[in-house]
Design a protein around this motif. Structure first.
Motif, PDB file in Angstrom:
ATOM      1  N   THR A 121       0.851  -1.205   0.000  1.00  0.00           N
ATOM      2  CA  THR A 121       0.000   0.000   0.000  1.00  0.00           C
ATOM      3  C   THR A 121       0.877   1.242   0.000  1.00  0.00           C
ATOM      4  O   THR A 121       1.911   1.286   0.666  1.00  0.00           O
ATOM      5  CB  THR A 121      -0.919   0.005   1.234  1.00  0.00           C
ATOM      6  OG1 THR A 121      -1.793  -1.124   1.154  1.00  0.00           O
ATOM      7  CG2 THR A 121      -1.773   1.265   1.276  1.00  0.00           C
ATOM      8  N   VAL A 122       0.448   2.245  -0.747  1.00  0.00           N
ATOM      9  CA  VAL A 122       1.155   3.527  -0.781  1.00  0.00           C
ATOM     10  C   VAL A 122       0.148   4.643  -0.531  1.00  0.00           C
ATOM     11  O   VAL A 122      -1.000   4.568  -0.978  1.00  0.00           O
ATOM     12  CB  VAL A 122       1.891   3.713  -2.132  1.00  0.00           C
ATOM     13  CG1 VAL A 122       0.917   3.819  -3.297  1.00  0.00           C
ATOM     14  CG2 VAL A 122       2.816   4.911  -2.103  1.00  0.00           C
ATOM     15  N   SER A 123       0.572   5.662   0.215  1.00  0.00           N
ATOM     16  CA  SER A 123      -0.300   6.801   0.529  1.00  0.00           C
ATOM     17  C   SER A 123       0.209   8.064  -0.149  1.00  0.00           C
ATOM     18  O   SER A 123       1.426   8.290  -0.244  1.00  0.00           O
ATOM     19  CB  SER A 123      -0.350   7.027   2.042  1.00  0.00           C
ATOM     20  OG  SER A 123      -0.996   5.935   2.665  1.00  0.00           O
ATOM     21  N   SER A 124      -0.728   8.878  -0.608  1.00  0.00           N
ATOM     22  CA  SER A 124      -0.357  10.145  -1.250  1.00  0.00           C
ATOM     23  C   SER A 124       0.147  11.140  -0.218  1.00  0.00           C
ATOM     24  O   SER A 124      -0.244  11.096   0.949  1.00  0.00           O
ATOM     25  CB  SER A 124      -1.568  10.739  -1.974  1.00  0.00           C
ATOM     26  OG  SER A 124      -2.539  11.179  -1.028  1.00  0.00           O
ATOM     27  N   THR A 125       1.012  12.048  -0.667  1.00  0.00           N
ATOM     28  CA  THR A 125       1.514  13.094   0.232  1.00  0.00           C
ATOM     29  C   THR A 125       1.196  14.500  -0.283  1.00  0.00           C
ATOM     30  O   THR A 125       1.469  15.483   0.394  1.00  0.00           O
ATOM     31  CB  THR A 125       3.034  12.969   0.431  1.00  0.00           C
ATOM     32  OG1 THR A 125       3.668  12.909  -0.859  1.00  0.00           O
ATOM     33  CG2 THR A 125       3.390  11.717   1.225  1.00  0.00           C
ATOM     34  N   LYS A 126       0.639  14.586  -1.490  1.00  0.00           N
ATOM     35  CA  LYS A 126       0.209  15.872  -2.049  1.00  0.00           C
ATOM     36  C   LYS A 126      -1.092  15.647  -2.820  1.00  0.00           C
ATOM     37  O   LYS A 126      -1.333  14.551  -3.317  1.00  0.00           O
ATOM     38  CB  LYS A 126       1.273  16.447  -3.015  1.00  0.00           C
ATOM     39  CG  LYS A 126       2.539  16.950  -2.334  1.00  0.00           C
ATOM     40  CD  LYS A 126       3.528  17.469  -3.363  1.00  0.00           C
ATOM     41  CE  LYS A 126       4.833  17.919  -2.710  1.00  0.00           C
ATOM     42  NZ  LYS A 126       4.678  19.183  -1.987  1.00  0.00           N
ATOM     43  N   PRO A 127      -1.912  16.679  -2.947  1.00  0.00           N
ATOM     44  CA  PRO A 127      -3.128  16.529  -3.746  1.00  0.00           C
ATOM     45  C   PRO A 127      -2.766  16.250  -5.206  1.00  0.00           C
ATOM     46  O   PRO A 127      -1.739  16.709  -5.702  1.00  0.00           O
ATOM     47  CB  PRO A 127      -3.813  17.893  -3.617  1.00  0.00           C
ATOM     48  CG  PRO A 127      -3.178  18.560  -2.445  1.00  0.00           C
ATOM     49  CD  PRO A 127      -1.786  18.026  -2.363  1.00  0.00           C
ATOM     50  N   PHE A 176      -5.235  10.165  -0.293  1.00  0.00           N
ATOM     51  CA  PHE A 176      -5.680   8.876  -0.811  1.00  0.00           C
ATOM     52  C   PHE A 176      -4.597   7.806  -0.652  1.00  0.00           C
ATOM     53  O   PHE A 176      -3.422   8.118  -0.453  1.00  0.00           O
ATOM     54  CB  PHE A 176      -6.123   8.984  -2.274  1.00  0.00           C
ATOM     55  CG  PHE A 176      -5.081   9.466  -3.253  1.00  0.00           C
ATOM     56  CD1 PHE A 176      -4.302   8.562  -3.968  1.00  0.00           C
ATOM     57  CD2 PHE A 176      -4.907  10.831  -3.482  1.00  0.00           C
ATOM     58  CE1 PHE A 176      -3.370   9.002  -4.894  1.00  0.00           C
ATOM     59  CE2 PHE A 176      -3.968  11.278  -4.400  1.00  0.00           C
ATOM     60  CZ  PHE A 176      -3.193  10.363  -5.106  1.00  0.00           C
ATOM     61  N   SER A 177      -5.042   6.560  -0.714  1.00  0.00           N
ATOM     62  CA  SER A 177      -4.119   5.429  -0.663  1.00  0.00           C
ATOM     63  C   SER A 177      -4.495   4.448  -1.763  1.00  0.00           C
ATOM     64  O   SER A 177      -5.652   4.364  -2.184  1.00  0.00           O
ATOM     65  CB  SER A 177      -4.160   4.738   0.703  1.00  0.00           C
ATOM     66  OG  SER A 177      -5.436   4.162   0.922  1.00  0.00           O
ATOM     67  N   VAL A 178      -3.475   3.730  -2.237  1.00  0.00           N
ATOM     68  CA  VAL A 178      -3.654   2.756  -3.312  1.00  0.00           C
ATOM     69  C   VAL A 178      -2.990   1.456  -2.872  1.00  0.00           C
ATOM     70  O   VAL A 178      -1.845   1.461  -2.437  1.00  0.00           O
ATOM     71  CB  VAL A 178      -3.021   3.250  -4.632  1.00  0.00           C
ATOM     72  CG1 VAL A 178      -3.341   2.299  -5.777  1.00  0.00           C
ATOM     73  CG2 VAL A 178      -3.468   4.672  -4.968  1.00  0.00           C
ATOM     74  N   THR A 179      -3.729   0.333  -2.987  1.00  0.00           N
ATOM     75  CA  THR A 179      -3.215  -0.976  -2.592  1.00  0.00           C
ATOM     76  C   THR A 179      -3.059  -1.859  -3.830  1.00  0.00           C
ATOM     77  O   THR A 179      -3.918  -1.871  -4.711  1.00  0.00           O
ATOM     78  CB  THR A 179      -4.161  -1.640  -1.571  1.00  0.00           C
ATOM     79  OG1 THR A 179      -4.247  -0.781  -0.425  1.00  0.00           O
ATOM     80  CG2 THR A 179      -3.641  -2.999  -1.125  1.00  0.00           C
TER      81      THR A 179
END
Length: 410
Positions: free
Chosen positions: A263-269, A280-283
């Motif tokens: 899983t990775v999480s966003s750090t900027k819009p 947001f996060s993407v798995t």
């Protein structure tokens, strides 16, 4: 001559000589918003002086675009004008260079039915598929630069007096593109060379995987055995250099399509399709996106992933140190051209053929056999922070630090 006019001329010269690197007898195609008029006029002048045979300018307007999304019938968004696609592809096949001058509001299509946006993105992607392949295999020279619009400046600098916002955004763009250097063209050559040092180091290492760790992120990305790291300048099929993104601070490669897990999480819009997607996060499992969550714009993100089969996979892995000039400016641009150069990022969708040995000459089937993803779309999203660690894992299973606390570890 005013300081602004001097900078504008330097910017135009940079776009022509370093961005698309216009050659004698070449056609230059410029796609621009109306807000870019002042810069575009300078670019046209510089392009003809550099030997361009013809300069074609395609003008677009945000208000007209928004009005179409509000009032046009549904079925029009599933079409892309065939004559425009044919013209673009024919120009590319005849050796034209392509320059985009962007300035759209990040919130341009806020409140518009998300299906309309998704349908148009898909229609355009389908019609221009061959052109995208030309771009991603370095057949043509292309570049993207930006100019401020009032709506974009309002989003970036809401606390400032309204009349100063555009000037402030111009200053930020000039700084990010090294226009404040005495000779920006030379400054970019030095910058290109420094990014190539990182590229050479990573290409010598031949890491088989990268392991990312940060708050909300635990992700492993396998790399194809013949992957190549690249950075800054590219070379088209005729051997001419060009700079696809201005600014650029990244070095990047391709992931193995089926080799992404975690899983990775966003750090900027993320500004996508005239909307903001945020927090947001993407798995992933075996490369495929299995789940997305977002506090803002979740529906838009889900529809991006559903564009086609390839948009369920990644096409790019890019490394950008947290201490990059754009990151250190502490300006959130709400524009991927800038924000991706302040942060490590990944891209959903198609892979660049030039990021694999011999890829520029491979067929689509050969690229797929080497583990590269194909899609109608390619959308970068930002994942880096000063809390991110990345390890490079070698073939024998040993690991080495590549990033520590958001910065290069070598």
């Amino acid at each position: 001559m005013s300081n602004f006019q001097t900078n504008l001329e330097k910017y135009a010269e940079l776009a022509v000589k370093v961005g698309v690197n216009v050659q004698e007898g070449q056609t230059l195609v410029i796609n621009t918003m109306l807000e870019g008029a002042e810069l575009v006029r300078e670019i046209v002048k510089k392009a003809y002086k550099a030997g361009a045979r013809n300069v074609i300018v395609n003008w677009n307007d945000d208000i007209v675009g928004r009005t179409k999304y509000e009032l046009a019938p549904d079925d029009v968004f599933s079409e892309y004008p065939e004559y425009r696609a044919k013209e673009t592809i024919e120009l590319a096949e005849n050796g034209a260079a392509f320059l985009s001058v962007i300035s759209s509001s990040p919130d341009l299509l806020k409140g518009i039915q998300s299906e309309r946006i998704a349908n148009f993105q898909k229609a355009a992607g389908t019609a221009l598929k061959k052109y995208r392949q030309y771009m991603q295999s370095d057949k043509v020279s292309w570049s993207i630069v930006a100019v401020p619009s009032q709506a974009w400046a309002d989003k970036v600098f809401p606390e400032d007096a309204a009349e100063t916002r555009i000037h402030k955004l111009w200053d930020a763009i000039f700084k990010a593109t090294r226009i404040d250097a005495e000779n920006p063209v030379d400054a970019w050559k030095v910058h290109d060379s420094s990014l190539h040092e990182k590229v050479e180091y990573l290409n010598e290492k031949r890491y088989t995987k990268l392991h990312y760790r940060a708050p909300g992120t635990d992700l492993t990305i396998e790399l194809p055995s013949k992957h190549l790291w690249v950075g800054a300048g590219s070379i088209n099929e005729k051997g001419h250099e060009f700079m696809a993104n201005m600014p650029t601070e990244e070095v990047f490669t391709v992931p193995l399509k089926t080799g992404v897990n975690g899983t990775v999480s966003s750090t900027k819009p993320l500004s996508y399709g005239g909307n903001i997607i945020d927090n947001f996060s993407v798995t992933f499992k075996d490369g495929r996106i299995t789940e997305v969550k977002a506090e803002e714009g979740e529906e838009i993100l889900k529809q991006l992933v559903e564009t086609d089969e390839g948009s369920h996979y990644l096409g790019e892995v890019a490394l950008v140190p947290f201490n990059s000039p754009i990151s250190q400016s502490n300006i959130l641009f709400y524009n991927t051209l800038f924000d991706e150069n302040a942060s490590n990022h990944l891209a959903i969708g198609s892979a660049y053929a030039f990021c694999i040995e011999g890829g520029k000459k491979m067929s689509q089937k050969e690229l797929e056999e080497n583990g590269l993803n194909e899609s109608l779309t390619h959308v970068d999203f930002m994942i880096g922070s000063d809390q991110m660690d990345i390890d490079g894992i070698k073939e024998d299973g040993t690991s080495e630090p590549v990033f520590r606390n958001g910065d290069w570890a070598f």
